[in-house]
Design a protein around this motif. Structure first.
Motif, PDB file in Angstrom:
ATOM      1  N   TYR A  62      54.342  49.925  45.845  1.00 22.71           N
ATOM      2  CA  TYR A  62      53.165  49.784  44.984  1.00 22.71           C
ATOM      3  C   TYR A  62      52.402  51.102  44.949  1.00 22.71           C
ATOM      4  CZ  TYR A  62      53.341  44.623  45.023  1.00 22.71           C
ATOM      5  OH  TYR A  62      53.685  43.302  44.860  1.00 22.71           O
ATOM      6  N   ARG A 107      52.262  59.409  36.905  1.00 23.15           N
ATOM      7  CA  ARG A 107      52.589  58.011  36.569  1.00 23.15           C
ATOM      8  C   ARG A 107      54.035  57.883  36.092  1.00 23.15           C
ATOM      9  NH1 ARG A 107      48.236  56.804  33.780  1.00 23.15           N
ATOM     10  NH2 ARG A 107      47.308  55.609  35.484  1.00 23.15           N
ATOM     11  N   ILE A 133      47.613  42.450  50.852  1.00 24.34           N
ATOM     12  CA  ILE A 133      48.152  41.897  49.601  1.00 24.34           C
ATOM     13  C   ILE A 133      49.602  41.452  49.796  1.00 24.34           C
ATOM     14  CG2 ILE A 133      48.932  42.550  47.268  1.00 24.34           C
ATOM     15  CD1 ILE A 133      46.366  44.283  47.106  1.00 24.34           C
ATOM     16  N   GLU A 172      32.878  44.796  41.528  1.00 29.77           N
ATOM     17  CA  GLU A 172      33.510  46.034  41.081  1.00 29.77           C
ATOM     18  C   GLU A 172      34.277  45.736  39.803  1.00 29.77           C
ATOM     19  OE1 GLU A 172      35.376  48.314  44.221  1.00 29.77           O
ATOM     20  OE2 GLU A 172      36.738  49.264  42.803  1.00 29.77           O
ATOM     21  N   VAL A 182      44.453  47.402  52.727  1.00 30.43           N
ATOM     22  CA  VAL A 182      44.354  46.490  51.587  1.00 30.43           C
ATOM     23  C   VAL A 182      45.750  46.108  51.091  1.00 30.43           C
ATOM     24  CG1 VAL A 182      43.497  46.204  49.233  1.00 30.43           C
ATOM     25  CG2 VAL A 182      42.107  47.412  50.915  1.00 30.43           C
ATOM     26  N   ILE A 188      46.477  54.925  40.897  1.00 30.23           N
ATOM     27  CA  ILE A 188      45.833  56.213  40.667  1.00 30.23           C
ATOM     28  C   ILE A 188      44.356  55.898  40.585  1.00 30.23           C
ATOM     29  CG2 ILE A 188      45.609  58.182  39.110  1.00 30.23           C
ATOM     30  CD1 ILE A 188      48.517  57.718  38.279  1.00 30.23           C
ATOM     31  N   GLN A 189      43.613  56.359  41.578  1.00 26.19           N
ATOM     32  CA  GLN A 189      42.287  55.796  41.783  1.00 26.19           C
ATOM     33  C   GLN A 189      41.329  56.801  42.391  1.00 26.19           C
ATOM     34  OE1 GLN A 189      41.783  53.356  45.159  1.00 26.19           O
ATOM     35  NE2 GLN A 189      40.707  51.747  44.061  1.00 26.19           N
ATOM     36  N   THR A 190      40.059  56.578  42.150  1.00 21.84           N
ATOM     37  CA  THR A 190      39.014  57.414  42.732  1.00 21.84           C
ATOM     38  C   THR A 190      38.823  57.056  44.206  1.00 21.84           C
ATOM     39  OG1 THR A 190      37.904  57.543  40.609  1.00 21.84           O
ATOM     40  CG2 THR A 190      36.596  58.060  42.538  1.00 21.84           C
ATOM     41  N   PRO A 235      50.299  44.321  39.278  1.00 15.82           N
ATOM     42  CA  PRO A 235      50.993  45.045  38.204  1.00 15.82           C
ATOM     43  C   PRO A 235      50.956  44.356  36.839  1.00 15.82           C
ATOM     44  CG  PRO A 235      52.227  45.228  40.234  1.00 15.82           C
ATOM     45  CD  PRO A 235      51.079  44.292  40.528  1.00 15.82           C
ATOM     46  N   VAL A 248      55.692  50.530  41.335  1.00 10.72           N
ATOM     47  CA  VAL A 248      54.994  49.640  40.413  1.00 10.72           C
ATOM     48  C   VAL A 248      53.498  49.857  40.569  1.00 10.72           C
ATOM     49  CG1 VAL A 248      54.772  47.265  39.641  1.00 10.72           C
ATOM     50  CG2 VAL A 248      56.834  47.971  40.828  1.00 10.72           C
ATOM     51  N   GLU A 249      52.813  50.052  39.444  1.00  9.08           N
ATOM     52  CA  GLU A 249      51.388  50.374  39.518  1.00  9.08           C
ATOM     53  C   GLU A 249      50.519  49.132  39.620  1.00  9.08           C
ATOM     54  OE1 GLU A 249      49.980  52.779  36.279  1.00  9.08           O
ATOM     55  OE2 GLU A 249      48.080  53.235  37.267  1.00  9.08           O
ATOM     56  N   LEU A 250      49.504  49.197  40.470  1.00  4.74           N
ATOM     57  CA  LEU A 250      48.447  48.187  40.519  1.00  4.74           C
ATOM     58  C   LEU A 250      47.132  48.931  40.706  1.00  4.74           C
ATOM     59  CD1 LEU A 250      48.247  48.635  43.642  1.00  4.74           C
ATOM     60  CD2 LEU A 250      49.074  46.362  43.975  1.00  4.74           C
ATOM     61  N   LEU A 251      46.059  48.198  40.855  1.00  3.84           N
ATOM     62  CA  LEU A 251      44.756  48.843  41.047  1.00  3.84           C
ATOM     63  C   LEU A 251      43.935  48.031  42.031  1.00  3.84           C
ATOM     64  CD1 LEU A 251      42.785  51.113  40.230  1.00  3.84           C
ATOM     65  CD2 LEU A 251      41.964  49.613  38.399  1.00  3.84           C
ATOM     66  N   MET A 252      43.733  48.616  43.207  1.00  4.22           N
ATOM     67  CA  MET A 252      42.971  47.920  44.246  1.00  4.22           C
ATOM     68  C   MET A 252      41.496  48.301  44.138  1.00  4.22           C
ATOM     69  SD  MET A 252      45.680  48.261  47.415  1.00  4.22           S
ATOM     70  CE  MET A 252      46.675  49.680  46.934  1.00  4.22           C
ATOM     71  N   PRO A 253      40.597  47.490  44.698  1.00  2.00           N
ATOM     72  CA  PRO A 253      39.175  47.847  44.634  1.00  2.00           C
ATOM     73  C   PRO A 253      38.893  49.120  45.440  1.00  2.00           C
ATOM     74  CG  PRO A 253      39.450  45.513  45.182  1.00  2.00           C
ATOM     75  CD  PRO A 253      40.801  46.159  45.294  1.00  2.00           C
ATOM     76  N   ILE A 303      59.722  47.101  48.046  1.00  2.00           N
ATOM     77  CA  ILE A 303      58.757  47.229  46.956  1.00  2.00           C
ATOM     78  C   ILE A 303      57.903  48.458  47.249  1.00  2.00           C
ATOM     79  CG2 ILE A 303      57.129  45.676  48.132  1.00  2.00           C
ATOM     80  CD1 ILE A 303      57.379  45.527  44.414  1.00  2.00           C
ATOM     81  N   LEU A 322      47.404  44.577  35.497  1.00  2.34           N
ATOM     82  CA  LEU A 322      47.030  45.960  35.184  1.00  2.34           C
ATOM     83  C   LEU A 322      47.573  46.389  33.820  1.00  2.34           C
ATOM     84  CD1 LEU A 322      45.553  48.465  36.252  1.00  2.34           C
ATOM     85  CD2 LEU A 322      47.735  49.235  37.204  1.00  2.34           C
ATOM     86  N   THR A 381      41.933  42.907  43.233  1.00  2.00           N
ATOM     87  CA  THR A 381      43.021  43.836  42.943  1.00  2.00           C
ATOM     88  C   THR A 381      43.664  43.420  41.632  1.00  2.00           C
ATOM     89  OG1 THR A 381      43.480  44.274  45.267  1.00  2.00           O
ATOM     90  CG2 THR A 381      45.295  44.637  43.714  1.00  2.00           C
ATOM     91  N   TRP A 382      43.899  44.391  40.765  1.00  2.00           N
ATOM     92  CA  TRP A 382      44.673  44.129  39.548  1.00  2.00           C
ATOM     93  C   TRP A 382      46.134  44.328  39.899  1.00  2.00           C
ATOM     94  CZ3 TRP A 382      42.952  42.469  34.755  1.00  2.00           C
ATOM     95  CH2 TRP A 382      41.568  42.326  34.642  1.00  2.00           C
TER      96      TRP A 382
END
Lengths: 565, 565
Positions: free
Chosen positions: A132, A58, A117, B154, A113, A135-137, B44, A67-72, A130, B47, B41-42
């Motif tokens: 993106y 990270r 976005i 989710e 995905v 860090i995800q399972t 940035p 830049v961090e985000l979190l997708m499903p 950009i 998040l 999606t979260w």
């Protein structure tokens, strides 16, 4: 942390299916527990290492401007249908139907995905570049999950996706990531190598893998003796030398009863393997068959071969029945002379003169064969696996082969996804630009296992400081006889915590043997032993996990901190 | 962070399906983006808030002595079959088949997995108590996902599981978690209330929910005016007063053509709703029908009713056809006198004398009815929903109803899972102990939305400092005319970052209006505006997001830090 409050569960036995040392040690040290095939729980001790790797990733991604985000994790099938991958991804993609019978998958990767976005949120060239990341399972339904978290089905991954307006900027984003990866792998404490790689079904042009060197590695790497070239053998090029000796021998048919393999023929006819040309038959791009000639000591590289326009992709050998029907001859005696199918030749095979090959007749081979004289000059290409001793493709040194564990992979995707999913942004003059994409992955959970493959001994794991679950363990001994060691250890432990050191106190009051064995097995890099005898001399015992012997140091916090570096 | 490098995507419009303010504001502020029904999606900005909530949860769990691990999201069906829940969990559990056609689910919760882990690793009472937790993505296939991340499919959850050797120790673990939850909800900045709750299909005895109070809350809470009692209405008890007036009226049949509902009958017969007893018919535990009498102004509580031994569980109203067949009469005219099925009565219904009820004959009601005279004294129980004005069940004050969003839930599970899955540990004297379990959940992603429901205004979100994506935004204005404001803002921003303050610099160079609008919408708690005019007087402009007006403060880092508190 005090061991009395932190559950560790070290064991002596490991199951038979734990084939490699990292898998065995992670189970023995209680870092992971198996829930099912390719499904592991990260126990508290293991999770500490995982989180430290995650933090390093990270920090370096942020430093590189991503830049961090979190997708499903669950993705609708529609997006994969848009990109054309829903039908291409095999059984490795875990497909799911929800309560309304709609199709989804557990995301094995997120190109679709993130493209959707960016398509919705980014309008102008001014918003690019950009990058993106998340860090995800992830889940990949491996046919044969094995090696513990090294090739698990569910795993933790860092995946990043960059969007650029030009190919030049994509190169720049790629270079930023390449540098970040070098910092990440260095900080984690791994002995690694970036190598040129094949892009697989992710697509795109340029790609490199980051390999952690280890004997248990599933990948073979071709590295130049001068260090100037490194590639996964899947992707390693070979080049023509541009020379072929003139034909000297005459064509002759030889009886070779029962001699089918190159090795048998070479021995039987007393010629080196390098003077033999073998003809393999693969499925052709047009649905028919195609002959591929490689030198007797070489093997076809299916990844490179599949890129040849005449060869079917993905590469597939022809069925034996089809080959025998076409040649009217058993396989094992095939050759390019009067072959009933088109033949292409690997560069090296095309450079052999006076060679031996099958006669397309059972129990017979030809010798003294020459391209252009006894059969047509073949179309040539780079079709074989590189081997040790080959000249390095960059012209500097020769090739040696190493084993590596793929820890990261960076790709220049180009416009594959942006085109398929109609992602455009407005350019400076109002024109429509299809962004150039890059994608960049790191196997966070795999990295823990890969480092263990590199760093262990007979007693257990040897963690690099940066990702050790704890950096130092404080072990008081003889606490049943006198309270001094225990009290001193408590004090030192509290001081270390106050100084921001990730310290562990073994306050279990066991005998020294089991305490030392546990500390060695779980791989804590620094050990301080505190006993009455040393204290009487004003000393602690210090031992680095790699050192053969312990040494005595002054019984002060400063002396301990100095050892920790 | 500099806004020029940090993508925000604020918008003015929101889709029609964004029904509640937090959903609209999270979309407008660009905190989340929808991927599919209940899948978000979260982004940035969002998040950052999610991670801050996650950190608070982690810190307080660690402080309470819980230990973090990470279990797989994908769980084998076998474990759920062992606990008996595979067939009990409905469509909400996402069921999956892997490539080998084996059954799995995307874990909606992890009681089974953690019990299997403890069963394998914990042997002795000395290893207990232990409380394992994880912060992990969960999936529940809601029939009607809505309200954005408030009721997504989710979502990010903190789930913890404690194991104790005795019920007393379970109470202690539960109390530790209760205290940790109070600290977590307080630190997040939420106005919340712990309330008694029903345990649902998780099972177990005692449980409490932590509700964030908000009008959009899907749960109704019964809270005593004295603050001494709080429960989810699902679980809120009602008690008998123990008094009933003596029968005074005589039984009389009244013609009530077309008057079916309590309200109609009450108006038609000019009696208050409290003097009416309505008979509802539900499915009985024995497969037949059961009548449930409640007062005219009350409703059945299906959760409490289902716990009555004579009532089917889960609660289900009888089919109208079955009722009409049993009574030989249209529903709307039912009553307990000569009812052809067993009747139980809610405490309050059983305390009415001289009441009105249906005559079990179309277009007719009875009046002057009395239990024990005109029909049998009914078996009584707590069967109804509590209502505003009811005496508080703890005897102190009266009940008022509030709306809440469930942010956390703690349970004393007892031995439900340890028994079903044969988890035992060895006790002090070698005896076998079946551990007592507790489980403790927090909806981490939901919490972000719930706080917005409490804390917003017409311009956007108002984040509490602790979970704001950034605590302060530095906004230089008039930068096109003079470089001074820009340079001063840069300096202040760098100083704030160096001082460890999570600062944002709006270096986009927009007009003040759009910059202020974005800052208000995304809810940054503190705003510093830097312009040439203020600087000429040695001043910055400071405004708290909640304040009506800005104020001038000295143009120094110290003055800014003082405002941040």
């Amino acid at each position: 942390m005090r061991l009395s409050r932190f559950p560790i569960a070290t064991t002596k036995e490991t199951p038979a299916d734990a084939e490699i040392v990292s898998h065995r040690l992670m189970l023995r040290a209680g870092l992971i527990r198996k829930l099912g095939a390719g499904l592991y729980t990260w126990m508290p001790l293991g999770l500490r290492t995982l989180r430290k790797i995650e933090s390093i990733v990270r920090e370096e991604m942020n430093r590189a401007g991503a830049v961090e985000l979190l997708m499903p994790s669950i993705q609708p099938a529609e997006l994969w249908q848009e990109s054309g991958r829903w039908d291409v991804m095999g059984d490795e993609m875990l497909r799911i139907k929800d309560r309304h019978k709609n199709d989804f998958c557990y995301g094995p990767t997120h190109e679709e995905v993130i493209t959707a976005i960016v398509r919705a949120d980014v309008r102008s060239y001014r918003q690019l570049p950009i990058n993106y990341y998340q860090i995800q399972t992830k889940f990949r339904d491996e046919r044969r999950p094995r090696f513990g978290v090294m090739r698990a089905r569910e795993f933790l991954m860092k995946d990043a996706y960059s969007f650029s307006t030009t190919a030049e900027d994509l190169s720049q984003q790629y270079e930023l990531m390449r540098e970040a990866y070098i910092r990440i792998f260095t900080r984690v404490g791994a002995d690694f190598r970036p190598v040129q790689a094949d892009s697989g079904n992710i697509g795109g042009a340029k790609s490199e893998e980051f390999h952690i060197l280890a004997l248990a590695g599933e990948d073979l790497l071709a590295v130049s003796t001068e260090g100037s070239y490194a590639a996964n053998v899947e992707a390693a090029e070979t080049k023509p030398t541009g020379t072929r000796a003139a034909a000297a021998a005459t064509l002759e048919k030889v009886s070779t009863p029962g001699q089918k393999t190159c090795e048998q023929v070479s021995k039987f006819m007393k010629v080196p393997l390098t003077a033999k040309v073998k003809l393999m038959v693969a499925k052709a791009a047009d649905g028919g068959l195609i002959g591929i000639a490689v030198r007797g000591d070489h093997e076809i590289n299916p990844i490179k071969a599949a890129k040849h326009p005449k060869v079917a992709s993905p590469f597939e050998m022809a069925r034996i029945e089809d080959v025998q029907k076409a040649f009217g001859c058993e396989v094992g005696y095939l050759g390019p002379v009067n072959a009933p199918i088109p033949v292409i030749a690997d560069f090296a095979a095309a450079e052999v003169a006076d060679f031996v090959c099958g006669a397309n007749e059972v129990d017979h081979h030809l010798k003294g064969v020459n391209w252009g004289r006894d059969c047509a000059e073949p179309e040539t290409a780079d079709l074989r696996m590189i081997v040790e001793g080959d000249p390095s493709p960059d012209g500097v040194g020769t090739i040696r082969l190493l084993r590596g564990i793929e820890g990261g992979h960076i790709f220049q995707l180009g416009q594959k996804y942006s085109k398929a999913m109609s992602l455009t942004v407005q350019g400076e003059n109002g024109e429509s630009i299809t962004p150039e994409m890059g994608c960049y992955g790191i196997g966070v959970s795999r990295m823990a296992a890969a480092v263990i493959e590199q760093s262990h001994d007979a007693n257990g794991i040897i963690w690099p400081d940066a990702i050790a679950p704890f950096r130092v363990i404080v072990t008081p001994i003889g606490t049943d006889k006198s309270p001094t060691a225990k009290q001193t250890a408590e004090t030192l432990y509290e001081q270390l915590i106050a100084a921001g050191v990730d310290a562990l106190l073994d306050d279990r009051g066991l005998r020294p043997g089991p305490m030392f064995a546990d500390a060695d097995l779980i791989g804590i890099p620094h050990r301080i032993v505190i006993g009455d005898k040393g204290l009487a001399a004003g000393q602690f015992e210090y031992k680095h996990r790699r050192a053969d012997k312990a040494e005595m140091i002054p019984a002060t916090l400063e002396a301990v901190l100095e050892k920790l570096g």
